[in-house]
Design a protein around this motif. Structure first.
Motif, PDB file in Angstrom:
ATOM      1  N   ILE A 100       0.794  -1.225   0.000  1.00  0.00           N
ATOM      2  CA  ILE A 100       0.000   0.000   0.000  1.00  0.00           C
ATOM      3  C   ILE A 100       0.834   1.286   0.000  1.00  0.00           C
ATOM      4  N   ARG A 101       2.076   1.229   0.474  1.00  0.00           N
ATOM      5  CA  ARG A 101       2.937   2.413   0.462  1.00  0.00           C
ATOM      6  C   ARG A 101       4.388   1.974   0.251  1.00  0.00           C
ATOM      7  N   ASN A 102       5.168   2.891  -0.327  1.00  0.00           N
ATOM      8  CA  ASN A 102       6.594   2.629  -0.486  1.00  0.00           C
ATOM      9  C   ASN A 102       7.335   3.955  -0.450  1.00  0.00           C
ATOM     10  N   ASP A 103       8.358   4.006   0.383  1.00  0.00           N
ATOM     11  CA  ASP A 103       9.113   5.240   0.620  1.00  0.00           C
ATOM     12  C   ASP A 103      10.600   4.933   0.405  1.00  0.00           C
ATOM     13  N   ILE A 104      11.202   5.549  -0.597  1.00  0.00           N
ATOM     14  CA  ILE A 104      12.617   5.332  -0.919  1.00  0.00           C
ATOM     15  C   ILE A 104      13.393   6.617  -0.690  1.00  0.00           C
ATOM     16  N   THR A 105      14.544   6.503  -0.038  1.00  0.00           N
ATOM     17  CA  THR A 105      15.471   7.623   0.104  1.00  0.00           C
ATOM     18  C   THR A 105      16.833   7.182  -0.420  1.00  0.00           C
ATOM     19  N   GLN A 106      17.339   7.922  -1.390  1.00  0.00           N
ATOM     20  CA  GLN A 106      18.681   7.657  -1.924  1.00  0.00           C
ATOM     21  C   GLN A 106      19.583   8.824  -1.530  1.00  0.00           C
ATOM     22  N   TYR A 107      20.699   8.508  -0.835  1.00  0.00           N
ATOM     23  CA  TYR A 107      21.568   9.550  -0.311  1.00  0.00           C
ATOM     24  C   TYR A 107      22.642   9.977  -1.303  1.00  0.00           C
ATOM     25  N   ARG A 108      22.951   9.100  -2.239  1.00  0.00           N
ATOM     26  CA  ARG A 108      23.845   9.449  -3.341  1.00  0.00           C
ATOM     27  C   ARG A 108      23.636   8.447  -4.464  1.00  0.00           C
ATOM     28  N   ALA A 109      24.114   8.788  -5.641  1.00  0.00           N
ATOM     29  CA  ALA A 109      24.012   7.862  -6.762  1.00  0.00           C
ATOM     30  C   ALA A 109      24.825   6.597  -6.473  1.00  0.00           C
ATOM     31  N   ILE A 110      24.335   5.464  -6.965  1.00  0.00           N
ATOM     32  CA  ILE A 110      25.017   4.186  -6.782  1.00  0.00           C
ATOM     33  C   ILE A 110      25.503   3.703  -8.144  1.00  0.00           C
ATOM     34  N   ARG A 111      26.788   3.450  -8.239  1.00  0.00           N
ATOM     35  CA  ARG A 111      27.351   2.954  -9.494  1.00  0.00           C
ATOM     36  C   ARG A 111      27.100   1.455  -9.635  1.00  0.00           C
ATOM     37  N   GLN A 112      26.915   1.021 -10.854  1.00  0.00           N
ATOM     38  CA  GLN A 112      26.581  -0.380 -11.095  1.00  0.00           C
ATOM     39  C   GLN A 112      27.646  -1.335 -10.577  1.00  0.00           C
ATOM     40  N   GLU A 113      28.903  -0.928 -10.601  1.00  0.00           N
ATOM     41  CA  GLU A 113      29.971  -1.847 -10.211  1.00  0.00           C
ATOM     42  C   GLU A 113      30.190  -1.930  -8.699  1.00  0.00           C
ATOM     43  N   GLU A 114      29.500  -1.102  -7.923  1.00  0.00           N
ATOM     44  CA  GLU A 114      29.697  -1.101  -6.478  1.00  0.00           C
ATOM     45  C   GLU A 114      29.042  -2.320  -5.827  1.00  0.00           C
ATOM     46  N   LYS A 115      29.676  -2.811  -4.754  1.00  0.00           N
ATOM     47  CA  LYS A 115      29.150  -3.945  -4.009  1.00  0.00           C
ATOM     48  C   LYS A 115      28.319  -3.442  -2.821  1.00  0.00           C
ATOM     49  N   LEU A 116      27.119  -3.972  -2.721  1.00  0.00           N
ATOM     50  CA  LEU A 116      26.156  -3.479  -1.747  1.00  0.00           C
ATOM     51  C   LEU A 116      25.950  -4.485  -0.619  1.00  0.00           C
ATOM     52  N   ASP A 117      25.828  -3.973   0.587  1.00  0.00           N
ATOM     53  CA  ASP A 117      25.401  -4.782   1.727  1.00  0.00           C
ATOM     54  C   ASP A 117      23.942  -4.429   2.000  1.00  0.00           C
ATOM     55  N   ILE A 118      23.068  -5.430   1.968  1.00  0.00           N
ATOM     56  CA  ILE A 118      21.629  -5.205   2.054  1.00  0.00           C
ATOM     57  C   ILE A 118      21.104  -5.839   3.343  1.00  0.00           C
ATOM     58  N   ARG A 119      20.419  -5.050   4.142  1.00  0.00           N
ATOM     59  CA  ARG A 119      19.843  -5.525   5.414  1.00  0.00           C
ATOM     60  C   ARG A 119      18.357  -5.173   5.437  1.00  0.00           C
ATOM     61  N   CYS A 120      17.508  -6.163   5.697  1.00  0.00           N
ATOM     62  CA  CYS A 120      16.057  -5.967   5.734  1.00  0.00           C
ATOM     63  C   CYS A 120      15.502  -6.523   7.035  1.00  0.00           C
ATOM     64  N   HIS A 121      14.487  -5.852   7.580  1.00  0.00           N
ATOM     65  CA  HIS A 121      13.850  -6.352   8.805  1.00  0.00           C
ATOM     66  C   HIS A 121      12.454  -5.751   8.938  1.00  0.00           C
ATOM     67  N   PHE A 122      11.613  -6.410   9.735  1.00  0.00           N
ATOM     68  CA  PHE A 122      10.307  -5.850  10.064  1.00  0.00           C
ATOM     69  C   PHE A 122      10.524  -4.694  11.037  1.00  0.00           C
ATOM     70  N   SER A 123       9.876  -3.548  10.753  1.00  0.00           N
ATOM     71  CA  SER A 123      10.175  -2.359  11.558  1.00  0.00           C
ATOM     72  C   SER A 123       8.958  -1.743  12.229  1.00  0.00           C
ATOM     73  N   GLY A 124       7.805  -2.348  12.108  1.00  0.00           N
ATOM     74  CA  GLY A 124       6.637  -1.780  12.777  1.00  0.00           C
ATOM     75  C   GLY A 124       5.355  -2.345  12.214  1.00  0.00           C
ATOM     76  N   SER A 125       4.291  -2.280  13.025  1.00  0.00           N
ATOM     77  CA  SER A 125       2.981  -2.747  12.573  1.00  0.00           C
ATOM     78  C   SER A 125       1.908  -2.024  13.363  1.00  0.00           C
TER      79      SER A 125
END
Length: 298
Positions: A100-125
């Protein structure tokens, strides 16, 4: 207190297998639901240029860019979202949930060759008069630097003891200065599924969507958001930005829709600024809103 659960993945989980698991998954049936403390982590994730280019083509981004499209990190995180919701301690059935909702914040451009660490969790209900809303928070870092984050809010429809508020009167929709029209073909859901991994049956074919109560298949909400980002972020002129949307009514396929926006005005007088763009995705008659939101510089 339930012990915190941490899942770390060395490779990206396959979404096709996840959807097969989702079709068999059942909720706990509990009335008082507490979201579990579960976290999913994958380190060193690198986008594949051919997949980024295919995604850009379906969603309208510049295909020759060396940067990740604003919404592409959601695609990289989506398999981890699925693992959170397929965990045995997740109390709801995955099929039938509504984004029903989606909120994205990008703090700087991400280059395709960069390696990303991705962390996801439930944050509220929270309980609402429509059911239970819950959030999945995603944070992406590069070398310890936070470069991107999002909050995806989902709704599990259920009977609720919450008191319903007064019925809202239908108000006249606001006027926008600019509109552009998009024609969405019947195969859009299948094309987006191939580049995003989101193969929910409600998006693929009319027949498969009818099995879940829809009159026909519907466009992915995150495609609508991505297509909007492709159209409006260049006008904003900033890689550092926030894009918030609410998904209102489904877009049945095939169809024609219009993106309406104001470049230098805001619908909210408390945030008068020239650095943001308010928008609504509507039907061509202009009387139904499929998605609404705002993109702004940060």
């Amino acid at each position: 207190m339930t012990q915190a659960i941490r899942m770390q993945f060395s490779a990206t989980p396959g979404t096709l297998g996840q959807y097969l698991r989702a079709l068999l998954a059942r909720g706990s049936g509990q009335r008082d639901i507490t979201m579990p403390d579960i976290e999913a982590l994958q380190v060193g994730v690198k986008a594949r240029p051919e997949r980024v280019a295919a995604y850009a083509g379906v969603c309208g981004f510049r295909s020759q860019s060396s940067l990740l499209p604003l919404t592409y990190p959601h695609v990289l995180a989506f398999p981890l979202h699925m693992e959170l919701m397929l965990h045995k301690h997740f109390p709801l059935a995955l099929m039938g949930l509504v984004h029903i909702r989606n909120d994205i914040t990008q703090y700087r451009a991400i280059r395709q060759e960069e390696k990303l660490d991705i962390r996801c969790h439930f944050s509220g209900s929270k309980q609402t008069d429509k059911g239970l809303e819950f959030d999945i928070h995603t944070e992406i870092t590069i070398g310890g630097e936070k470069v991107w984050e999002s909050v995806s809010t989902n709704l599990a429809r259920m009977r609720s003891s919450a008191t319903k508020g007064p019925r809202k009167e239908r108000t006249e929709l606001p006027a926008f200065a600019t509109a552009e029209r998009w024609t969405l073909n019947s195969d859009l859901g299948r094309r987006y599924a191939r580049v995003s991994g989101d193969s929910n049956p409600i998006h693929l074919y009319a027949l498969s969507a009818r099995l879940f109560g829809f009159k026909s298949h519907i466009a992915h909400g995150m495609w609508s958001k991505a297509r909007t980002a492709a159209a409006l972020q260049p006008l904003l002129g900033s890689d550092a930005c926030r894009l918030q949307v609410e998904f209102k009514l489904p877009v049945f396929l095939p169809s024609t829709v219009e993106l309406n926006y104001n470049l230098h005005e805001t619908l909210n007088p408390e945030t008068v600024t020239s650095s943001g763009i308010d928008f609504e995705l509507r039907n061509t008659q202009g009387d139904k809103v499929h998605m609404k939101g705002r993109i702004e510089k940060i």
